[in-house]
Design a protein around this motif. Sequence first.
Motif, short mmCIF file in Angstrom:
data_model
loop_
_atom_site.label_atom_id
_atom_site.label_comp_id
_atom_site.label_asym_id
_atom_site.label_seq_id
_atom_site.Cartn_x
_atom_site.Cartn_y
_atom_site.Cartn_z
N TYR A 54 -34.72 42.37 71.21
CA TYR A 54 -34.73 41.15 70.39
C TYR A 54 -35.45 41.40 69.07
N ASP A 55 -35.03 40.67 68.04
CA ASP A 55 -35.68 40.75 66.73
C ASP A 55 -36.71 39.65 66.54
N VAL A 56 -36.57 38.56 67.27
CA VAL A 56 -37.52 37.44 67.19
C VAL A 56 -37.95 37.10 68.61
N ILE A 57 -39.26 37.01 68.82
CA ILE A 57 -39.81 36.68 70.14
C ILE A 57 -40.75 35.50 69.98
N ALA A 58 -40.50 34.45 70.73
CA ALA A 58 -41.35 33.26 70.71
C ALA A 58 -42.32 33.32 71.88
N VAL A 59 -43.59 33.05 71.62
CA VAL A 59 -44.62 33.09 72.65
C VAL A 59 -45.45 31.82 72.57
N GLU A 60 -46.16 31.54 73.66
CA GLU A 60 -47.06 30.40 73.68
C GLU A 60 -48.38 30.74 72.97
N ASP A 61 -48.89 29.78 72.22
CA ASP A 61 -50.19 29.93 71.57
C ASP A 61 -51.26 29.49 72.58
N LEU A 62 -51.63 30.42 73.46
CA LEU A 62 -52.51 30.11 74.59
C LEU A 62 -53.97 30.22 74.22
N ASN A 63 -54.78 29.40 74.84
CA ASN A 63 -56.24 29.51 74.76
C ASN A 63 -56.69 30.31 75.98
N VAL A 64 -56.59 31.64 75.86
CA VAL A 64 -56.86 32.51 77.01
C VAL A 64 -58.33 32.46 77.40
N LYS A 65 -59.22 32.32 76.42
CA LYS A 65 -60.65 32.24 76.75
C LYS A 65 -60.95 31.01 77.60
N GLY A 66 -60.30 29.89 77.28
CA GLY A 66 -60.51 28.69 78.08
C GLY A 66 -59.94 28.84 79.48
N LEU A 67 -58.76 29.47 79.59
CA LEU A 67 -58.15 29.67 80.90
C LEU A 67 -58.97 30.64 81.75
N ALA A 68 -59.65 31.59 81.08
CA ALA A 68 -60.44 32.58 81.81
C ALA A 68 -61.71 31.98 82.41
N ARG A 69 -62.01 30.73 82.12
CA ARG A 69 -63.18 30.07 82.71
C ARG A 69 -62.82 29.26 83.95
N THR A 70 -61.57 29.28 84.35
CA THR A 70 -61.12 28.52 85.50
C THR A 70 -61.22 29.38 86.75
N ARG A 71 -60.77 28.82 87.88
CA ARG A 71 -60.83 29.55 89.15
C ARG A 71 -59.81 30.69 89.20
N LEU A 72 -58.92 30.74 88.23
CA LEU A 72 -57.93 31.82 88.16
C LEU A 72 -58.37 32.93 87.22
N ALA A 73 -59.67 32.98 86.93
CA ALA A 73 -60.17 33.91 85.91
C ALA A 73 -59.84 35.36 86.24
N LYS A 74 -60.05 35.78 87.49
CA LYS A 74 -59.82 37.18 87.84
C LYS A 74 -58.36 37.57 87.63
N SER A 75 -57.43 36.73 88.05
CA SER A 75 -56.01 37.04 87.90
C SER A 75 -55.59 37.04 86.44
N ILE A 76 -56.14 36.10 85.65
CA ILE A 76 -55.78 36.02 84.23
C ILE A 76 -56.29 37.24 83.48
N LEU A 77 -57.53 37.63 83.74
CA LEU A 77 -58.09 38.80 83.07
C LEU A 77 -57.41 40.09 83.54
N ASP A 78 -57.00 40.13 84.80
CA ASP A 78 -56.29 41.30 85.30
C ASP A 78 -54.92 41.43 84.63
N ALA A 79 -54.25 40.31 84.36
CA ALA A 79 -52.96 40.36 83.67
C ALA A 79 -53.12 40.78 82.22
#
Length: 408
Positions: free
Chosen positions: A283-308
Amino acid sequence: MRTAYQYKLRPTKQQAQEIDRWLSMLCAQYNYLLADRFNLYEQNCCPINACPLVCHLPELRDNPDYYSQNKTLPNLKKTHPWYGEIYSQVLQDIVKRVKVTFDRFLKGDSNEKCSGRPRFKSRDRYRTFTYPQMKDGCLQGNVINLPMFGRVKVIVHRPIPDGFKIKTASVTKKADGYYLTLSLEDATVTAIKPDFKPDSITGIDVGLKEFLTTSEGEAVAIPQHYRKSQKCLRVIQKRVSRRKKGSNRRLKAVKLLGRQHKKVADKRKDFHFKTANNLLKKYDVIAVEDLNVKGLARTRLAKSILDAGWSSFLSILTNKAENVGLLVIPVKASSTSQDCSICGVKVPKKLHERWHDCPNCGCSLDRDHNAAINIKNRAVGHSVLKAKSLLSDSRIVLEAYTYCEAEV
Protein backbone atom coordinates in the motif's frame (compact mmCIF):
# COMPACT_ATOMS: atom_id res chain seq x y z
CA MET A 1 16.27 13.14 4.70
CA ARG A 2 17.92 11.83 7.88
CA THR A 3 18.16 8.18 8.83
CA ALA A 4 20.28 6.09 11.19
CA TYR A 5 22.20 2.85 10.71
CA GLN A 6 23.48 0.82 13.66
CA TYR A 7 26.47 -1.52 13.48
CA LYS A 8 28.18 -3.82 15.96
CA LEU A 9 31.66 -2.72 17.07
CA ARG A 10 34.52 -5.17 17.60
CA PRO A 11 36.97 -3.22 19.80
CA THR A 12 40.08 -4.78 21.23
CA LYS A 13 40.39 -5.34 24.96
CA GLN A 14 42.34 -2.09 25.38
CA GLN A 15 39.81 -0.16 23.27
CA ALA A 16 36.91 -1.53 25.32
CA GLN A 17 38.63 -0.37 28.51
CA GLU A 18 39.19 3.06 26.94
CA ILE A 19 35.50 3.34 25.99
CA ASP A 20 34.53 2.50 29.56
CA ARG A 21 36.99 5.11 30.87
CA TRP A 22 35.57 7.79 28.55
CA LEU A 23 32.03 6.96 29.66
CA SER A 24 33.05 7.19 33.32
CA MET A 25 34.63 10.63 32.85
CA LEU A 26 31.75 11.93 30.74
CA CYS A 27 29.25 10.70 33.34
CA ALA A 28 31.07 12.66 36.06
CA GLN A 29 31.10 15.81 33.89
CA TYR A 30 27.40 15.41 33.07
CA ASN A 31 26.51 15.19 36.76
CA TYR A 32 28.70 18.21 37.57
CA LEU A 33 27.09 20.41 34.89
CA LEU A 34 23.61 19.29 35.92
CA ALA A 35 24.37 20.07 39.59
CA ASP A 36 25.59 23.53 38.55
CA ARG A 37 22.22 24.24 36.95
CA PHE A 38 20.32 22.86 39.91
CA ASN A 39 22.25 25.06 42.35
CA LEU A 40 21.08 28.26 40.69
CA TYR A 41 17.56 26.94 40.14
CA GLU A 42 17.06 25.95 43.79
CA GLN A 43 18.51 29.22 45.11
CA ASN A 44 16.32 31.46 42.96
CA CYS A 45 13.12 29.45 42.52
CA CYS A 46 10.58 29.40 45.36
CA PRO A 47 6.81 29.96 45.67
CA ILE A 48 5.80 33.62 46.11
CA ASN A 49 3.58 32.88 49.12
CA ALA A 50 6.41 30.99 50.85
CA CYS A 51 9.10 33.66 50.51
CA PRO A 52 9.82 35.29 53.92
CA LEU A 53 9.92 39.06 54.30
CA VAL A 54 13.48 38.92 55.58
CA CYS A 55 15.62 36.49 53.65
CA HIS A 56 19.20 36.07 52.51
CA LEU A 57 19.91 37.36 49.03
CA PRO A 58 22.34 35.07 47.21
CA GLU A 59 25.32 36.54 45.47
CA LEU A 60 24.76 37.54 41.88
CA ARG A 61 26.11 35.05 39.39
CA ASP A 62 25.72 34.29 35.73
CA ASN A 63 22.93 31.97 34.78
CA PRO A 64 24.60 28.72 33.61
CA ASP A 65 23.57 28.17 30.00
CA TYR A 66 25.02 26.32 27.03
CA TYR A 67 27.60 28.98 26.18
CA SER A 68 28.80 29.72 29.71
CA GLN A 69 29.20 26.02 30.50
CA ASN A 70 31.02 25.50 27.20
CA LYS A 71 33.56 28.13 28.26
CA THR A 72 34.43 26.08 31.35
CA LEU A 73 35.79 23.17 29.26
CA PRO A 74 39.28 24.67 28.60
CA ASN A 75 39.71 25.28 32.33
CA LEU A 76 38.51 21.72 33.01
CA LYS A 77 41.35 20.34 30.88
CA LYS A 78 43.84 22.40 32.90
CA THR A 79 42.58 21.32 36.33
CA HIS A 80 41.88 17.75 35.21
CA PRO A 81 44.45 16.93 32.49
CA TRP A 82 42.98 13.48 31.76
CA TYR A 83 39.93 15.17 30.18
CA GLY A 84 42.30 16.41 27.45
CA GLU A 85 42.35 12.86 26.07
CA ILE A 86 38.67 13.16 25.12
CA TYR A 87 37.73 14.80 21.81
CA SER A 88 36.57 18.39 22.37
CA GLN A 89 33.29 18.01 20.43
CA VAL A 90 32.38 14.97 22.54
CA LEU A 91 32.70 17.14 25.66
CA GLN A 92 30.64 19.90 24.01
CA ASP A 93 27.91 17.35 23.27
CA ILE A 94 27.66 16.68 27.03
CA VAL A 95 26.90 20.38 27.58
CA LYS A 96 24.24 20.24 24.90
CA ARG A 97 22.71 17.13 26.45
CA VAL A 98 22.45 18.87 29.84
CA LYS A 99 20.85 21.90 28.16
CA VAL A 100 18.20 19.80 26.39
CA THR A 101 17.42 17.83 29.55
CA PHE A 102 17.03 20.92 31.72
CA ASP A 103 15.00 22.83 29.11
CA ARG A 104 12.52 19.97 28.87
CA PHE A 105 12.20 20.07 32.66
CA LEU A 106 11.48 23.83 32.76
CA LYS A 107 9.96 24.71 29.38
CA GLY A 108 8.78 21.40 27.94
CA ASP A 109 9.32 19.83 24.54
CA SER A 110 7.92 20.88 21.15
CA ASN A 111 4.45 19.80 22.32
CA GLU A 112 4.82 21.91 25.51
CA LYS A 113 4.91 18.79 27.70
CA CYS A 114 7.33 19.13 30.58
CA SER A 115 9.34 16.09 31.63
CA GLY A 116 10.21 15.13 35.19
CA ARG A 117 13.10 16.43 37.22
CA PRO A 118 16.41 15.34 35.63
CA ARG A 119 18.25 12.64 37.55
CA PHE A 120 21.94 12.27 38.11
CA LYS A 121 23.40 9.36 36.15
CA SER A 122 25.21 6.44 37.69
CA ARG A 123 28.09 4.91 35.75
CA ASP A 124 25.95 1.94 34.78
CA ARG A 125 23.24 4.18 33.30
CA TYR A 126 25.50 6.42 31.24
CA ARG A 127 26.19 4.38 28.11
CA THR A 128 26.60 6.69 25.07
CA PHE A 129 28.92 9.39 23.79
CA THR A 130 28.50 11.21 20.47
CA TYR A 131 30.69 12.80 17.82
CA PRO A 132 28.55 15.70 16.47
CA GLN A 133 30.64 15.97 13.27
CA MET A 134 32.36 13.28 11.21
CA LYS A 135 34.70 13.71 8.27
CA ASP A 136 34.04 12.23 4.85
CA GLY A 137 35.65 8.84 4.43
CA CYS A 138 35.77 8.08 8.14
CA LEU A 139 34.31 4.63 7.42
CA GLN A 140 36.67 2.60 5.23
CA GLY A 141 35.58 -0.98 4.67
CA ASN A 142 35.02 -2.54 8.07
CA VAL A 143 37.03 0.06 10.04
CA ILE A 144 35.90 3.45 11.35
CA ASN A 145 38.30 6.19 12.40
CA LEU A 146 37.06 7.99 15.54
CA PRO A 147 38.88 11.28 16.31
CA MET A 148 41.30 11.04 19.27
CA PHE A 149 40.25 7.43 19.84
CA GLY A 150 41.60 5.50 16.88
CA ARG A 151 40.51 2.94 14.32
CA VAL A 152 37.89 0.43 15.48
CA LYS A 153 36.59 -2.62 13.64
CA VAL A 154 32.92 -2.58 12.62
CA ILE A 155 30.62 -5.35 11.38
CA VAL A 156 29.13 -3.62 8.31
CA HIS A 157 26.15 -5.92 7.75
CA ARG A 158 24.62 -3.51 5.21
CA PRO A 159 26.40 -0.86 3.12
CA ILE A 160 25.65 2.83 3.35
CA PRO A 161 23.45 3.85 0.36
CA ASP A 162 24.96 5.98 -2.38
CA GLY A 163 24.55 9.71 -1.85
CA PHE A 164 24.27 9.53 1.93
CA LYS A 165 26.78 11.38 4.11
CA ILE A 166 27.71 10.52 7.67
CA LYS A 167 26.76 13.45 9.91
CA THR A 168 27.18 12.11 13.46
CA ALA A 169 28.47 8.96 15.14
CA SER A 170 27.50 7.58 18.56
CA VAL A 171 29.19 4.80 20.50
CA THR A 172 26.84 2.92 22.83
CA LYS A 173 27.56 0.23 25.40
CA LYS A 174 24.84 -2.41 25.60
CA ALA A 175 24.39 -5.69 27.40
CA ASP A 176 26.00 -7.75 24.63
CA GLY A 177 28.77 -5.38 23.55
CA TYR A 178 29.42 -2.04 21.89
CA TYR A 179 27.47 -0.53 19.01
CA LEU A 180 28.06 2.31 16.53
CA THR A 181 25.10 4.43 15.41
CA LEU A 182 25.64 6.56 12.29
CA SER A 183 23.27 9.40 11.44
CA LEU A 184 23.06 9.72 7.65
CA GLU A 185 21.73 12.55 5.52
CA ASP A 186 20.74 12.75 1.86
CA ALA A 187 19.32 15.98 0.45
CA THR A 188 18.43 14.46 -2.94
CA VAL A 189 15.62 12.20 -1.69
CA THR A 190 12.21 13.46 -2.79
CA ALA A 191 9.45 13.88 -0.23
CA ILE A 192 6.84 12.04 -2.34
CA LYS A 193 7.29 8.88 -4.35
CA PRO A 194 7.09 9.61 -8.14
CA ASP A 195 4.46 6.92 -8.80
CA PHE A 196 2.47 7.66 -5.62
CA LYS A 197 -1.04 6.11 -5.76
CA PRO A 198 -3.55 7.71 -3.36
CA ASP A 199 -6.08 4.98 -4.18
CA SER A 200 -3.78 2.27 -2.79
CA ILE A 201 -4.92 2.77 0.81
CA THR A 202 -5.62 0.54 3.78
CA GLY A 203 -6.54 0.99 7.41
CA ILE A 204 -4.95 -1.04 10.19
CA ASP A 205 -6.25 -1.73 13.68
CA VAL A 206 -3.70 -2.91 16.23
CA GLY A 207 -4.86 -5.25 18.96
CA LEU A 208 -3.93 -7.93 21.48
CA LYS A 209 -5.75 -10.88 19.91
CA GLU A 210 -4.08 -10.20 16.55
CA PHE A 211 -1.18 -7.78 16.26
CA LEU A 212 -2.95 -5.91 13.46
CA THR A 213 -5.89 -6.35 11.12
CA THR A 214 -6.16 -4.54 7.78
CA SER A 215 -9.35 -3.19 6.23
CA GLU A 216 -9.08 -6.00 3.65
CA GLY A 217 -9.43 -8.58 6.43
CA GLU A 218 -5.78 -9.69 6.56
CA ALA A 219 -4.51 -10.41 10.06
CA VAL A 220 -0.97 -10.58 11.46
CA ALA A 221 -0.56 -12.87 14.47
CA ILE A 222 0.85 -11.36 17.65
CA PRO A 223 4.22 -12.98 18.54
CA GLN A 224 4.27 -12.28 22.34
CA HIS A 225 8.06 -12.37 22.59
CA TYR A 226 8.17 -11.35 26.26
CA ARG A 227 5.56 -13.85 27.44
CA LYS A 228 7.36 -16.67 25.63
CA SER A 229 10.62 -15.71 27.38
CA GLN A 230 9.13 -15.23 30.85
CA LYS A 231 10.14 -18.68 32.08
CA CYS A 232 13.80 -18.14 31.19
CA LEU A 233 13.76 -14.58 32.55
CA ARG A 234 12.24 -15.79 35.83
CA VAL A 235 15.07 -18.27 36.36
CA ILE A 236 17.76 -15.65 35.71
CA GLN A 237 16.00 -13.08 37.88
CA LYS A 238 15.96 -15.53 40.80
CA ARG A 239 19.66 -16.08 40.28
CA VAL A 240 20.24 -12.31 40.54
CA SER A 241 18.16 -11.97 43.70
CA ARG A 242 20.09 -14.79 45.43
CA ARG A 243 23.49 -13.22 44.81
CA LYS A 244 25.07 -10.89 47.36
CA LYS A 245 24.85 -7.22 46.39
CA GLY A 246 28.16 -5.85 45.16
CA SER A 247 29.67 -9.26 44.44
CA ASN A 248 31.17 -10.31 41.12
CA ARG A 249 28.74 -13.23 40.83
CA ARG A 250 25.79 -10.85 41.08
CA LEU A 251 27.36 -8.64 38.41
CA LYS A 252 27.68 -11.64 36.08
CA ALA A 253 24.04 -12.61 36.71
CA VAL A 254 22.90 -9.02 35.99
CA LYS A 255 24.81 -9.03 32.69
CA LEU A 256 23.20 -12.35 31.75
CA LEU A 257 19.76 -10.92 32.56
CA GLY A 258 20.49 -7.85 30.44
CA ARG A 259 21.51 -9.97 27.47
CA GLN A 260 18.33 -12.00 27.72
CA HIS A 261 16.16 -8.85 27.82
CA LYS A 262 18.03 -7.50 24.80
CA LYS A 263 17.26 -10.70 22.88
CA VAL A 264 13.56 -10.14 23.52
CA ALA A 265 13.81 -6.50 22.44
CA ASP A 266 15.72 -7.43 19.27
CA LYS A 267 13.13 -10.04 18.29
CA ARG A 268 10.32 -7.51 18.79
CA LYS A 269 12.15 -4.86 16.77
CA ASP A 270 12.87 -7.29 13.94
CA PHE A 271 9.18 -8.26 13.82
CA HIS A 272 8.14 -4.58 13.69
CA PHE A 273 10.47 -3.80 10.80
CA LYS A 274 9.41 -6.82 8.76
CA THR A 275 5.71 -6.11 9.33
CA ALA A 276 6.15 -2.44 8.33
CA ASN A 277 8.05 -3.45 5.16
CA ASN A 278 5.32 -5.89 4.14
CA LEU A 279 2.63 -3.21 4.54
CA LEU A 280 4.58 -0.57 2.59
CA LYS A 281 5.17 -3.01 -0.28
CA LYS A 282 1.41 -3.48 -0.71
CA TYR A 283 0.00 0.00 0.00
CA ASP A 284 1.02 3.61 -0.61
CA VAL A 285 -1.24 5.09 2.09
CA ILE A 286 -1.76 3.51 5.51
CA ALA A 287 -4.27 4.85 8.03
CA VAL A 288 -3.60 4.19 11.72
CA GLU A 289 -5.23 5.11 15.00
CA ASP A 290 -3.80 8.04 16.95
CA LEU A 291 -3.51 6.02 20.17
CA ASN A 292 -2.56 7.21 23.64
CA VAL A 293 -0.29 4.23 24.29
CA LYS A 294 1.09 5.67 27.53
CA GLY A 295 -2.42 5.91 28.94
CA LEU A 296 -3.29 2.38 27.83
CA ALA A 297 -0.07 1.08 29.39
CA ARG A 298 -1.38 2.12 32.82
CA THR A 299 -4.32 -0.27 32.64
CA ARG A 300 -4.53 -3.94 33.63
CA LEU A 301 -3.46 -4.85 30.09
CA ALA A 302 -0.12 -3.08 30.52
CA LYS A 303 2.06 -6.18 30.12
CA SER A 304 0.38 -7.30 26.89
CA ILE A 305 0.38 -3.77 25.42
CA LEU A 306 4.06 -3.21 26.17
CA ASP A 307 4.90 -6.68 24.87
CA ALA A 308 3.17 -5.86 21.56
CA GLY A 309 5.10 -2.56 21.27
CA TRP A 310 2.42 -0.54 19.46
CA SER A 311 4.18 2.79 19.91
CA SER A 312 7.48 1.48 18.56
CA PHE A 313 5.78 -0.15 15.58
CA LEU A 314 3.82 2.97 14.61
CA SER A 315 6.99 5.06 14.88
CA ILE A 316 8.92 2.63 12.66
CA LEU A 317 6.06 2.51 10.14
CA THR A 318 5.89 6.32 9.93
CA ASN A 319 9.65 6.77 9.55
CA LYS A 320 9.99 4.09 6.87
CA ALA A 321 7.03 5.54 4.96
CA GLU A 322 8.68 8.98 4.94
CA ASN A 323 11.97 7.48 3.73
CA VAL A 324 10.34 5.86 0.68
CA GLY A 325 7.96 8.72 -0.10
CA LEU A 326 4.73 7.12 1.14
CA LEU A 327 2.09 8.33 3.59
CA VAL A 328 0.90 7.27 7.04
CA ILE A 329 -2.20 9.10 8.31
CA PRO A 330 -3.18 9.06 12.01
CA VAL A 331 -6.94 9.36 12.56
CA LYS A 332 -9.10 9.83 15.63
CA ALA A 333 -9.30 6.59 17.60
CA SER A 334 -12.60 7.06 19.42
CA SER A 335 -15.44 4.62 18.63
CA THR A 336 -13.67 2.89 15.74
CA SER A 337 -14.70 -0.53 17.09
CA GLN A 338 -18.17 0.60 18.20
CA ASP A 339 -19.41 2.27 14.99
CA CYS A 340 -20.72 0.12 12.16
CA SER A 341 -18.52 0.33 9.07
CA ILE A 342 -21.54 0.05 6.72
CA CYS A 343 -24.28 2.29 8.14
CA GLY A 344 -22.37 4.19 10.85
CA VAL A 345 -24.75 3.26 13.68
CA LYS A 346 -23.08 2.89 17.08
CA VAL A 347 -23.22 -0.71 18.32
CA PRO A 348 -21.91 -0.82 21.93
CA LYS A 349 -19.65 -3.78 22.68
CA LYS A 350 -17.59 -4.76 25.70
CA LEU A 351 -13.93 -5.62 25.37
CA HIS A 352 -14.48 -9.40 25.48
CA GLU A 353 -17.03 -9.25 22.62
CA ARG A 354 -14.90 -9.88 19.53
CA TRP A 355 -17.66 -9.97 16.88
CA HIS A 356 -19.58 -7.07 15.36
CA ASP A 357 -23.29 -7.62 14.60
CA CYS A 358 -25.22 -4.54 13.48
CA PRO A 359 -28.99 -4.78 14.11
CA ASN A 360 -29.63 -1.91 11.69
CA CYS A 361 -28.01 -3.13 8.44
CA GLY A 362 -27.15 -6.72 9.32
CA CYS A 363 -23.40 -6.24 8.98
CA SER A 364 -21.59 -9.15 10.63
CA LEU A 365 -17.80 -9.34 10.77
CA ASP A 366 -14.86 -9.47 13.14
CA ARG A 367 -14.60 -6.54 15.56
CA ASP A 368 -11.02 -5.65 14.52
CA HIS A 369 -11.88 -5.90 10.82
CA ASN A 370 -14.80 -3.52 11.37
CA ALA A 371 -12.51 -1.08 13.20
CA ALA A 372 -9.92 -1.20 10.39
CA ILE A 373 -12.59 -0.32 7.81
CA ASN A 374 -13.71 2.63 9.96
CA ILE A 375 -10.09 3.82 10.21
CA LYS A 376 -9.75 3.67 6.43
CA ASN A 377 -13.04 5.52 5.91
CA ARG A 378 -11.92 8.31 8.24
CA ALA A 379 -8.60 8.63 6.41
CA VAL A 380 -10.26 8.93 2.98
CA GLY A 381 -11.68 12.28 4.03
CA HIS A 382 -8.32 13.44 5.41
CA SER A 383 -7.14 16.80 4.06
CA VAL A 384 -3.60 15.53 3.45
CA LEU A 385 -4.85 12.64 1.35
CA LYS A 386 -7.13 14.97 -0.64
CA ALA A 387 -4.17 17.22 -1.36
CA LYS A 388 -2.12 14.25 -2.59
CA SER A 389 -5.02 13.16 -4.80
CA LEU A 390 -5.37 16.65 -6.29
CA LEU A 391 -1.62 16.75 -6.86
CA SER A 392 -1.68 13.46 -8.76
CA ASP A 393 -4.70 14.57 -10.81
CA SER A 394 -3.01 17.83 -11.76
CA ARG A 395 0.15 15.90 -12.71
CA ILE A 396 -1.90 13.66 -15.03
CA VAL A 397 -3.59 16.68 -16.65
CA LEU A 398 -0.23 18.41 -17.13
CA GLU A 399 1.27 15.29 -18.75
CA ALA A 400 -1.74 14.99 -21.07
CA TYR A 401 -1.48 18.69 -22.02
CA THR A 402 2.24 18.33 -22.74
CA TYR A 403 1.58 15.27 -24.87
CA CYS A 404 -1.10 17.11 -26.91
CA GLU A 405 1.24 20.06 -27.52
CA ALA A 406 3.94 17.68 -28.73
CA GLU A 407 1.48 16.04 -31.15
CA VAL A 408 0.41 19.42 -32.55
